[in-house]
Design a protein around this motif. Structure first.
Motif, mmCIF file in Angstrom:
data_model
loop_
_atom_site.group_PDB
_atom_site.id
_atom_site.type_symbol
_atom_site.label_atom_id
_atom_site.label_comp_id
_atom_site.label_asym_id
_atom_site.label_seq_id
_atom_site.Cartn_x
_atom_site.Cartn_y
_atom_site.Cartn_z
ATOM 1 N N TYR A 182 0.863 -1.181 0.000
ATOM 2 C CA TYR A 182 0.000 0.000 0.000
ATOM 3 C C TYR A 182 0.891 1.220 0.000
ATOM 4 C CZ TYR A 182 -3.496 -3.382 1.359
ATOM 5 O OH TYR A 182 -4.325 -4.461 1.380
ATOM 6 N N GLY A 183 0.698 2.086 -0.958
ATOM 7 C CA GLY A 183 1.487 3.306 -1.045
ATOM 8 C C GLY A 183 0.688 4.476 -0.508
ATOM 9 N N ALA A 184 1.344 5.290 0.311
ATOM 10 C CA ALA A 184 0.723 6.501 0.846
ATOM 11 C C ALA A 184 1.514 7.686 0.331
ATOM 12 C CB ALA A 184 0.738 6.481 2.368
ATOM 13 N N ARG A 185 0.794 8.744 -0.033
ATOM 14 C CA ARG A 185 1.469 9.938 -0.520
ATOM 15 C C ARG A 185 0.851 11.173 0.124
ATOM 16 N NH1 ARG A 185 -2.103 8.224 -4.127
ATOM 17 N NH2 ARG A 185 -3.476 9.719 -5.119
ATOM 18 N N LYS A 186 1.696 12.156 0.372
ATOM 19 C CA LYS A 186 1.264 13.392 1.016
ATOM 20 C C LYS A 186 1.917 14.551 0.286
ATOM 21 C CE LYS A 186 -0.620 15.810 4.273
ATOM 22 N NZ LYS A 186 -2.038 16.043 4.205
ATOM 23 N N ARG A 187 1.115 15.527 -0.083
ATOM 24 C CA ARG A 187 1.635 16.735 -0.734
ATOM 25 C C ARG A 187 2.072 17.713 0.350
ATOM 26 N NH1 ARG A 187 0.596 18.798 -6.058
ATOM 27 N NH2 ARG A 187 -0.789 17.019 -6.256
ATOM 28 N N ILE A 188 3.280 18.256 0.187
ATOM 29 C CA ILE A 188 3.796 19.221 1.151
ATOM 30 C C ILE A 188 3.976 20.565 0.459
ATOM 31 C CG2 ILE A 188 4.866 17.482 2.610
ATOM 32 C CD1 ILE A 188 7.532 18.098 1.332
ATOM 33 N N ALA A 189 4.472 21.530 1.188
ATOM 34 C CA ALA A 189 4.630 22.891 0.671
ATOM 35 C C ALA A 189 5.421 22.892 -0.632
ATOM 36 C CB ALA A 189 5.331 23.757 1.704
ATOM 37 N N GLY A 190 5.020 23.747 -1.523
ATOM 38 C CA GLY A 190 5.709 23.871 -2.801
ATOM 39 C C GLY A 190 5.274 22.851 -3.832
ATOM 40 N N GLY A 191 4.242 22.067 -3.520
ATOM 41 C CA GLY A 191 3.739 21.083 -4.457
ATOM 42 C C GLY A 191 4.502 19.775 -4.471
ATOM 43 N N GLU A 192 5.533 19.671 -3.643
ATOM 44 C CA GLU A 192 6.326 18.442 -3.579
ATOM 45 C C GLU A 192 5.525 17.345 -2.881
ATOM 46 O OE1 GLU A 192 10.526 16.947 -1.602
ATOM 47 O OE2 GLU A 192 10.074 19.079 -1.699
ATOM 48 N N ARG A 193 5.777 16.101 -3.248
ATOM 49 C CA ARG A 193 5.097 14.971 -2.611
ATOM 50 C C ARG A 193 6.111 14.078 -1.910
ATOM 51 N NH1 ARG A 193 0.687 12.713 -6.944
ATOM 52 N NH2 ARG A 193 -0.664 14.526 -6.871
ATOM 53 N N ILE A 194 5.704 13.559 -0.783
ATOM 54 C CA ILE A 194 6.497 12.536 -0.104
ATOM 55 C C ILE A 194 5.663 11.264 -0.123
ATOM 56 C CG2 ILE A 194 7.890 14.073 1.310
ATOM 57 C CD1 ILE A 194 5.962 13.647 3.598
ATOM 58 N N HIS A 195 6.312 10.126 -0.182
ATOM 59 C CA HIS A 195 5.579 8.882 -0.265
ATOM 60 C C HIS A 195 6.310 7.778 0.487
ATOM 61 C CE1 HIS A 195 8.404 7.496 -3.365
ATOM 62 N NE2 HIS A 195 8.340 8.748 -3.787
ATOM 63 N N GLN A 196 5.570 6.767 0.839
ATOM 64 C CA GLN A 196 6.094 5.639 1.601
ATOM 65 C C GLN A 196 5.249 4.413 1.246
ATOM 66 O OE1 GLN A 196 8.394 6.495 4.232
ATOM 67 N NE2 GLN A 196 8.711 4.451 5.048
ATOM 68 N N THR A 197 5.833 3.223 1.324
ATOM 69 C CA THR A 197 5.114 1.978 1.057
ATOM 70 C C THR A 197 4.961 1.201 2.357
ATOM 71 O OG1 THR A 197 6.052 1.911 -1.165
ATOM 72 C CG2 THR A 197 5.118 -0.138 -0.321
ATOM 73 N N PHE A 198 3.784 0.607 2.531
ATOM 74 C CA PHE A 198 3.456 -0.113 3.760
ATOM 75 C C PHE A 198 2.838 -1.466 3.444
ATOM 76 C CE2 PHE A 198 3.280 4.382 4.558
ATOM 77 C CZ PHE A 198 4.040 4.511 5.706
ATOM 78 N N THR A 220 0.347 10.992 11.108
ATOM 79 C CA THR A 220 1.546 11.471 11.805
ATOM 80 C C THR A 220 2.266 12.522 10.970
ATOM 81 O OG1 THR A 220 1.806 9.313 12.844
ATOM 82 C CG2 THR A 220 3.732 10.743 12.847
ATOM 83 N N THR A 221 2.399 12.267 9.680
ATOM 84 C CA THR A 221 3.080 13.207 8.796
ATOM 85 C C THR A 221 2.323 14.520 8.703
ATOM 86 O OG1 THR A 221 3.968 11.364 7.520
ATOM 87 C CG2 THR A 221 4.004 13.519 6.467
ATOM 88 N N SER A 222 1.008 14.451 8.612
ATOM 89 C CA SER A 222 0.189 15.674 8.571
ATOM 90 C C SER A 222 0.367 16.491 9.837
ATOM 91 C CB SER A 222 -1.288 15.317 8.392
ATOM 92 O OG SER A 222 -1.504 14.701 7.167
ATOM 93 N N ALA A 223 0.382 15.820 10.987
ATOM 94 C CA ALA A 223 0.554 16.518 12.261
ATOM 95 C C ALA A 223 1.936 17.176 12.330
ATOM 96 C CB ALA A 223 0.372 15.561 13.421
ATOM 97 N N LYS A 224 2.966 16.466 11.913
ATOM 98 C CA LYS A 224 4.328 17.027 11.924
ATOM 99 C C LYS A 224 4.426 18.256 11.019
ATOM 100 C CE LYS A 224 6.871 12.832 13.016
ATOM 101 N NZ LYS A 224 7.822 11.825 12.491
ATOM 102 N N LEU A 225 3.790 18.195 9.853
ATOM 103 C CA LEU A 225 3.835 19.334 8.936
ATOM 104 C C LEU A 225 3.106 20.547 9.514
ATOM 105 C CD1 LEU A 225 3.234 17.498 5.557
ATOM 106 C CD2 LEU A 225 5.338 18.614 6.303
ATOM 107 N N GLU A 226 2.001 20.322 10.197
ATOM 108 C CA GLU A 226 1.255 21.429 10.783
ATOM 109 C C GLU A 226 1.992 22.049 11.966
ATOM 110 O OE1 GLU A 226 -2.897 20.941 11.530
ATOM 111 O OE2 GLU A 226 -3.150 19.715 9.744
ATOM 112 N N LEU A 227 2.666 21.216 12.744
ATOM 113 C CA LEU A 227 3.366 21.716 13.923
ATOM 114 C C LEU A 227 4.725 22.321 13.577
ATOM 115 C CD1 LEU A 227 2.563 18.867 16.457
ATOM 116 C CD2 LEU A 227 1.556 21.143 16.353
ATOM 117 N N GLY A 228 5.259 21.952 12.434
ATOM 118 C CA GLY A 228 6.528 22.529 11.996
ATOM 119 C C GLY A 228 7.675 21.731 12.304
#
Length: 66
Positions: A30-46, A58-66
């Motif tokens: 299962y691949g998960a992807r998250k768009r971050i600032a600047g339109g870049e995407r990070i992804h991981q396989t699970f 977790t990634t969304s929370a980290k991005l919001e908190l900085g």
């Protein structure tokens, strides 16, 4: 609007479509992807949808908190 329709694939383990940001890639992948600032995407396989969702949360929370 989605750039690809990946959530239409059915997860054979649950019988349901995975969340929009999680893609079923094949047996035990299962691949998960998250768009971050600047339109870049990070992804991981699970190995499960549950782990992919946890990573997204977790990634969304980290991005919001900085």
């Amino acid at each position: 609007m989605k750039d690809r329709i990946t959530s239409a694939k059915i997860d054979p383990v649950t019988g349901c479509a995975p969340p929009a940001e999680v893609e079923y890639r094949g047996k035990g992948q299962y691949g998960a992807r998250k768009r971050i600032a600047g339109g870049e995407r990070i992804h991981q396989t699970f190995s499960s949808t549950k782990l992919a969702r946890r990573w997204l949360d977790t990634t969304s929370a980290k991005l919001e908190l900085g």
